[in-house]
Motif scaffolding. Structure first.
Motif, PDB file in Angstrom:
ATOM      1  N   TYR A 101       0.837  -1.195   0.000  1.00 55.03           N
ATOM      2  CA  TYR A 101       0.000   0.000   0.000  1.00 55.03           C
ATOM      3  C   TYR A 101       0.870   1.242   0.000  1.00 55.03           C
ATOM      4  O   TYR A 101       1.801   1.368   0.815  1.00 55.03           O
ATOM      5  CB  TYR A 101      -0.927   0.011   1.216  1.00 55.03           C
ATOM      6  CG  TYR A 101      -1.827   1.223   1.281  1.00 55.03           C
ATOM      7  CD1 TYR A 101      -2.902   1.366   0.408  1.00 55.03           C
ATOM      8  CD2 TYR A 101      -1.583   2.237   2.211  1.00 55.03           C
ATOM      9  CE1 TYR A 101      -3.722   2.478   0.460  1.00 55.03           C
ATOM     10  CE2 TYR A 101      -2.407   3.357   2.267  1.00 55.03           C
ATOM     11  CZ  TYR A 101      -3.466   3.472   1.387  1.00 55.03           C
ATOM     12  OH  TYR A 101      -4.268   4.586   1.441  1.00 55.03           O
ATOM     13  N   ASN A 102       0.573   2.177  -0.903  1.00 55.18           N
ATOM     14  CA  ASN A 102       1.266   3.452  -0.983  1.00 55.18           C
ATOM     15  C   ASN A 102       0.320   4.529  -0.475  1.00 55.18           C
ATOM     16  O   ASN A 102      -0.696   4.841  -1.110  1.00 55.18           O
ATOM     17  CB  ASN A 102       1.659   3.736  -2.434  1.00 55.18           C
ATOM     18  CG  ASN A 102       2.531   4.968  -2.584  1.00 55.18           C
ATOM     19  OD1 ASN A 102       2.564   5.815  -1.701  1.00 55.18           O
ATOM     20  ND2 ASN A 102       3.227   5.078  -3.696  1.00 55.18           N
ATOM     21  N   GLY A 103       0.651   5.091   0.685  1.00 53.56           N
ATOM     22  CA  GLY A 103      -0.224   6.099   1.271  1.00 53.56           C
ATOM     23  C   GLY A 103      -0.245   7.398   0.500  1.00 53.56           C
ATOM     24  O   GLY A 103      -1.217   8.154   0.582  1.00 53.56           O
ATOM     25  N   ASN A 104       0.813   7.673  -0.265  1.00 52.88           N
ATOM     26  CA  ASN A 104       0.859   8.922  -1.024  1.00 52.88           C
ATOM     27  C   ASN A 104      -0.107   8.905  -2.202  1.00 52.88           C
ATOM     28  O   ASN A 104      -0.698   9.923  -2.551  1.00 52.88           O
ATOM     29  CB  ASN A 104       2.276   9.187  -1.527  1.00 52.88           C
ATOM     30  CG  ASN A 104       3.246   9.439  -0.381  1.00 52.88           C
ATOM     31  OD1 ASN A 104       2.839   9.918   0.677  1.00 52.88           O
ATOM     32  ND2 ASN A 104       4.508   9.120  -0.584  1.00 52.88           N
ATOM     33  N   THR A 105      -0.237   7.755  -2.855  1.00 56.56           N
ATOM     34  CA  THR A 105      -1.129   7.643  -4.017  1.00 56.56           C
ATOM     35  C   THR A 105      -2.393   6.861  -3.694  1.00 56.56           C
ATOM     36  O   THR A 105      -3.282   6.747  -4.537  1.00 56.56           O
ATOM     37  CB  THR A 105      -0.411   6.931  -5.178  1.00 56.56           C
ATOM     38  OG1 THR A 105       0.037   5.642  -4.743  1.00 56.56           O
ATOM     39  CG2 THR A 105       0.769   7.758  -5.665  1.00 56.56           C
ATOM     40  N   GLN A 106      -2.451   6.304  -2.470  1.00 55.45           N
ATOM     41  CA  GLN A 106      -3.586   5.478  -2.043  1.00 55.45           C
ATOM     42  C   GLN A 106      -3.830   4.343  -3.042  1.00 55.45           C
ATOM     43  O   GLN A 106      -4.959   4.050  -3.426  1.00 55.45           O
ATOM     44  CB  GLN A 106      -4.847   6.330  -1.865  1.00 55.45           C
ATOM     45  CG  GLN A 106      -4.716   7.410  -0.800  1.00 55.45           C
ATOM     46  CD  GLN A 106      -6.018   8.071  -0.462  1.00 55.45           C
ATOM     47  OE1 GLN A 106      -7.010   7.380  -0.201  1.00 55.45           O
ATOM     48  NE2 GLN A 106      -6.049   9.399  -0.457  1.00 55.45           N
ATOM     49  N   PHE A 107      -2.753   3.726  -3.455  1.00 56.45           N
ATOM     50  CA  PHE A 107      -2.818   2.624  -4.420  1.00 56.45           C
ATOM     51  C   PHE A 107      -2.322   1.366  -3.731  1.00 56.45           C
ATOM     52  O   PHE A 107      -1.278   1.366  -3.061  1.00 56.45           O
ATOM     53  CB  PHE A 107      -1.946   2.932  -5.633  1.00 56.45           C
ATOM     54  CG  PHE A 107      -2.217   2.049  -6.813  1.00 56.45           C
ATOM     55  CD1 PHE A 107      -3.160   2.401  -7.767  1.00 56.45           C
ATOM     56  CD2 PHE A 107      -1.523   0.851  -6.982  1.00 56.45           C
ATOM     57  CE1 PHE A 107      -3.402   1.584  -8.864  1.00 56.45           C
ATOM     58  CE2 PHE A 107      -1.768   0.024  -8.061  1.00 56.45           C
ATOM     59  CZ  PHE A 107      -2.704   0.401  -9.011  1.00 56.45           C
ATOM     60  N   ALA A 108      -3.076   0.271  -3.901  1.00 55.31           N
ATOM     61  CA  ALA A 108      -2.754  -0.982  -3.220  1.00 55.31           C
ATOM     62  C   ALA A 108      -2.677  -2.134  -4.215  1.00 55.31           C
ATOM     63  O   ALA A 108      -3.286  -2.101  -5.294  1.00 55.31           O
ATOM     64  CB  ALA A 108      -3.791  -1.284  -2.146  1.00 55.31           C
ATOM     65  N   PHE A 109      -1.909  -3.149  -3.801  1.00 54.45           N
ATOM     66  CA  PHE A 109      -1.813  -4.382  -4.580  1.00 54.45           C
ATOM     67  C   PHE A 109      -1.899  -5.541  -3.606  1.00 54.45           C
ATOM     68  O   PHE A 109      -1.254  -5.532  -2.549  1.00 54.45           O
ATOM     69  CB  PHE A 109      -0.496  -4.434  -5.353  1.00 54.45           C
ATOM     70  CG  PHE A 109      -0.184  -5.787  -5.935  1.00 54.45           C
ATOM     71  CD1 PHE A 109      -0.885  -6.261  -7.035  1.00 54.45           C
ATOM     72  CD2 PHE A 109       0.805  -6.590  -5.377  1.00 54.45           C
ATOM     73  CE1 PHE A 109      -0.604  -7.513  -7.571  1.00 54.45           C
ATOM     74  CE2 PHE A 109       1.092  -7.844  -5.907  1.00 54.45           C
ATOM     75  CZ  PHE A 109       0.379  -8.303  -7.012  1.00 54.45           C
ATOM     76  N   ALA A 110      -2.703  -6.547  -3.940  1.00 62.43           N
ATOM     77  CA  ALA A 110      -2.837  -7.735  -3.096  1.00 62.43           C
ATOM     78  C   ALA A 110      -2.649  -8.973  -3.952  1.00 62.43           C
ATOM     79  O   ALA A 110      -3.006  -8.994  -5.128  1.00 62.43           O
ATOM     80  CB  ALA A 110      -4.202  -7.755  -2.419  1.00 62.43           C
ATOM     81  N   SER A 111      -2.069 -10.003  -3.356  1.00 68.83           N
ATOM     82  CA  SER A 111      -1.853 -11.238  -4.114  1.00 68.83           C
ATOM     83  C   SER A 111      -1.956 -12.434  -3.191  1.00 68.83           C
ATOM     84  O   SER A 111      -2.094 -12.310  -1.976  1.00 68.83           O
ATOM     85  CB  SER A 111      -0.491 -11.207  -4.816  1.00 68.83           C
ATOM     86  OG  SER A 111       0.549 -11.147  -3.861  1.00 68.83           O
ATOM     87  N   GLY A 112      -1.853 -13.602  -3.804  1.00 71.44           N
ATOM     88  CA  GLY A 112      -2.063 -14.846  -3.077  1.00 71.44           C
ATOM     89  C   GLY A 112      -3.511 -15.253  -3.223  1.00 71.44           C
ATOM     90  O   GLY A 112      -4.089 -15.170  -4.300  1.00 71.44           O
ATOM     91  N   THR A 113      -4.115 -15.691  -2.160  1.00 73.48           N
ATOM     92  CA  THR A 113      -5.535 -16.010  -2.174  1.00 73.48           C
ATOM     93  C   THR A 113      -6.301 -14.752  -1.789  1.00 73.48           C
ATOM     94  O   THR A 113      -6.510 -14.462  -0.612  1.00 73.48           O
ATOM     95  CB  THR A 113      -5.849 -17.150  -1.193  1.00 73.48           C
ATOM     96  OG1 THR A 113      -5.026 -18.275  -1.515  1.00 73.48           O
ATOM     97  CG2 THR A 113      -7.313 -17.556  -1.278  1.00 73.48           C
ATOM     98  N   VAL A 114      -6.702 -13.987  -2.811  1.00 78.84           N
ATOM     99  CA  VAL A 114      -7.352 -12.698  -2.583  1.00 78.84           C
ATOM    100  C   VAL A 114      -8.863 -12.878  -2.584  1.00 78.84           C
ATOM    101  O   VAL A 114      -9.424 -13.493  -3.493  1.00 78.84           O
ATOM    102  CB  VAL A 114      -6.950 -11.668  -3.653  1.00 78.84           C
ATOM    103  CG1 VAL A 114      -7.575 -10.311  -3.335  1.00 78.84           C
ATOM    104  CG2 VAL A 114      -5.431 -11.544  -3.743  1.00 78.84           C
ATOM    105  N   LYS A 115      -9.506 -12.316  -1.567  1.00 77.98           N
ATOM    106  CA  LYS A 115     -10.967 -12.380  -1.493  1.00 77.98           C
ATOM    107  C   LYS A 115     -11.483 -11.026  -1.023  1.00 77.98           C
ATOM    108  O   LYS A 115     -11.183 -10.589   0.086  1.00 77.98           O
ATOM    109  CB  LYS A 115     -11.423 -13.483  -0.549  1.00 77.98           C
ATOM    110  CG  LYS A 115     -12.935 -13.631  -0.450  1.00 77.98           C
ATOM    111  CD  LYS A 115     -13.326 -14.773   0.481  1.00 77.98           C
ATOM    112  CE  LYS A 115     -13.015 -16.124  -0.126  1.00 77.98           C
ATOM    113  NZ  LYS A 115     -13.567 -17.242   0.696  1.00 77.98           N
ATOM    114  N   MET A 116     -12.241 -10.353  -1.897  1.00 78.16           N
ATOM    115  CA  MET A 116     -12.825  -9.061  -1.559  1.00 78.16           C
ATOM    116  C   MET A 116     -14.333  -9.211  -1.426  1.00 78.16           C
ATOM    117  O   MET A 116     -14.998  -9.683  -2.339  1.00 78.16           O
ATOM    118  CB  MET A 116     -12.510  -8.017  -2.632  1.00 78.16           C
ATOM    119  CG  MET A 116     -12.991  -6.610  -2.283  1.00 78.16           C
ATOM    120  SD  MET A 116     -12.670  -5.409  -3.600  1.00 78.16           S
ATOM    121  CE  MET A 116     -13.941  -5.859  -4.794  1.00 78.16           C
TER     122      MET A 116
END
Length: 616
Positions: A101-116
């Protein structure tokens, strides 16, 4: 002294909490059980780990929990490892094995077993990008969305939080207990369950298959509306039209404008501009210039009326036409008020179901059939076809049968009675029998067509033979009265039998005459389906030039591009090097040795036990 040591011990036991003033509103707050620094391996970073409580990050409405983390304070960027949980407000929660997570751009990346998870849907994938500024999430390595009614999968997917909308691209599939949808592009709205289909799409159910290139489907209400090359295929029937409406609950479908209903079992087709299909009742109603066409002995028979109704199972199809019926075949045509066709039995009946008074309008509703220059009328006309050869076999005219044959030179040959039976050979009328109170008026000629006289005869039965659609011979049985008079001795007023009504001007000489004298129907304006909104690139730099993800990210710049598929290799990640978790205390600090801490390049290779692939 003891009191001082107690206070120090108590302070050391408290979780580390970021106490920085967050004046800008952009700094990431955090709390954790334990942390340490290693400037050689993680310059400027804090390495955090769970003891009793997970590491906890907070930033402008988003919270992240994990077992281990590497936090670059000056960059406002962290990496989270192991049992990662991310939460935004009360409506979005996400679990993964790894996240950045980049707090400056509020951009996130998640990997592995991702469940939203959202209130109506759950998204599962192995790598997910999340832009909090745009409020959009994106995957390109295949994903699955579970809705309250269906499961949706695709190679590429994009979620718009504010609209609660998914855009699925490439190999899109909706799986429902009652049907499966396949498409190139589907826009799906979670709250309503509405799906918009773009490009070649199919909806396959147990009883039907829908195809369209532009359509709408209510996945929860099981209704749909389709345009652009749309069609519905049943077991033995296909429905096409400029627009189609479909209701799976009631087994109902309707088609509007330029419709076709094709009966594959009986080699027939009905066209028009509006149709209603009731699958469970095996019935179809067609209006607005409907025309039924069926193939008989390599020759099509066309039937037109105000309304056509097709009912019955494939082995027992019945066609009914109501009002102003017109029938055309290359060697035959007819008109009536109504028509009944049993395709399997090979029976066609022309009927006047509203005979009424003997007015001009009523007479025009009476059945009439033309074969060449032969006109047959009566209360009911029945045609019978040979089911094996599909050729006309015979015809019957019931009550008030009247046969009129236009003489080759002048006048009309006429035969009337109560019952007329005609026989066909090679689809040509060659013999007619008329029974009961028969009466004839016949122009007798020599072989050279010279007129001998006019023969007017009464008898109980008459046989008439035809050659090339002209009367060749007439035989009278039990004649009771008859005479042959020269033409000049027969007044013109006496040259027709009572009930004579030549309707040759109504005869259909070509297929287009099915609509002769009729005003074309005004077609309904088709209600369109909104085109998909242009899809902007998901990855773009912020106006102030900030990188979407920090230079310490596991992602390379080329990974932040819209692609047709993901390029992240499938390699299991590990927890940060140098951190060993004691299975009893779960403390990441127990058992750490200096020899276990290896030098790290600018890109670290720290990975969590069940995280997604590392980016090389």
């Amino acid at each position: 002294m003891k009191s001082f040591l107690y206070i120090v011990f108590l302070l050391l036991s408290l979780p580390y909490v970021n106490a920085q003033e967050n004046n800008s509103g952009r700094k990431i707050d955090y709390e954790n059980d334990r942390q340490y620094r290693d400037e050689e391996k993680y310059p400027g970073a804090l390495v955090m780990s769970k003891v009793n409580n997970q590491v906890h990050f907070i930033h402008q409405g988003i919270e992240v929990w994990c077992n281990n983390a590497v936090f670059y304070e000056s960059d406002n960027f962290f990496k989270a490892y192991g049992e990662v949980r991310m939460k935004q407000g009360d409506t979005v929660s996400m679990n993964s094995d790894y996240a950045e997570y980049n707090g400056n751009t509020q951009f996130a990346f998640a990997s592995g077993t991702v469940k939203m998870k959202r209130p109506q849907t759950t998204l599962e994938t192995d790598s997910l990008f999340f832009d909090r500024i745009k409020q959009e999430a994106y995957y390109r390595s295949g994903g699955k969305v579970t809705d309250t009614a269906s499961v949706l999968t695709s190679t590429i997917g994009r979620y718009y939080f504010e609209e609660d909308k998914y855009t699925f691209l490439s190999n899109v599939k909706i799986t429902n207990p009652d049907y499966i949808v396949n498409s190139d592009h589907i826009d799906f709205y979670s709250e309503s369950g509405h799906a918009y289909l773009y490009g070649p799409s199919t909806i396959v159910g147990e009883e039907s298959t829908v195809y369209c290139e532009h359509g709408f489907y209510d996945t929860r209400g099981d209704t749909g509306y389709f345009v652009k090359n749309s069609k519905i295929d049943y077991d033995n029937r296909t429905v096409l039209g400029d627009s189609l409406y479909f209701n799976r609950n009631t087994s109902f479908a309707s088609a509007t404008n330029n419709i076709q209903v094709i009966d594959t079992a009986n080699n027939s087709k009905v066209t028009g501009h509006y149709a209603e299909v009731f699958r469970e009742k095996d019935s179809v109603i067609i209006t607005k210039w409907p025309v039924a066409a069926s193939l008989q002995d390599q020759d099509s028979v066309f039937i037109h009326s105000d309304t056509l109704l097709v009912t019955g199972k494939p082995e027992n199809r019945i066609l009914r036409g109501f009002y102003d019926v017109r029938m055309y075949k290359n060697d035959m045509s007819g008109k009536s008020d109504s028509i009944f066709v049993d395709q399997q039995a090979g029976i066609t009946r022309l009927i006047n179901i509203n005979p009424g008074e003997n007015s001009a309008t009523s007479v025009k509703r009476n059945p009439v059939l033309w074969s060449g220059l032969n006109q047959m009328t009566g209360d009911t006309i029945q045609l019978i076809s040979n089911k094996e050869t599909e050729q006309l076999d015979s015809l019957r005219v019931f009550n008030n049968a009247f046969l009129i044959n236009k003489d080759s030179i002048e006048g009309y040959n006429q035969i009337k009675g109560q019952l007329l039976i005609g026989l066909f050979e090679e689809n040509e009328l060659y013999k007619v029998n008329i029974d009961k109170n028969t009466e004839t008026l016949y122009y007798s000629r020599t072989e050279n067509k010279d007129l001998i006289g006019i023969n007017k005869t009464l008898s109980s039965r008459i046989e008439v033979y035809f050659k090339e659609r002209q009367i060749e011979d007439v035989y009278y049985y039990q004649a009771v009265d008859g005479n042959l008079k020269p033409e000049e001795q027969v007044l013109k007023s006496n040259r027709t039998l009572q009930g004579f009504n030549w309707r040759g001007d109504e005869r259909l000489e070509k297929k287009q005459d099915l609509f002769k004298g009729k005003v074309p129907p005004e077609l309904v304006k088709i209600q369109g389906i909104p085109l998909p909104e242009p899809i902007d690139d998901f990855f773009d730099e912020r106006e102030d030039g900030d990188m979407l993800l920090n230079e310490n990210s596991r992602l390379q710049p080329q990974d932040l591009k819209d692609k047709t598929q993901d390029s992240i290799p499938s390699v299991q990640s590990k927890i940060p090097q140098g951190v060993q978790v004691n299975p009893v205390s779960e403390s990441p600090f127990e058992g750490i040795k200096a020899s276990q801490i290896k030098a790290e390049t600018k890109k670290d290779s720290l990975e969590s036990p069940n995280a997604s692939p590392k980016i090389e």
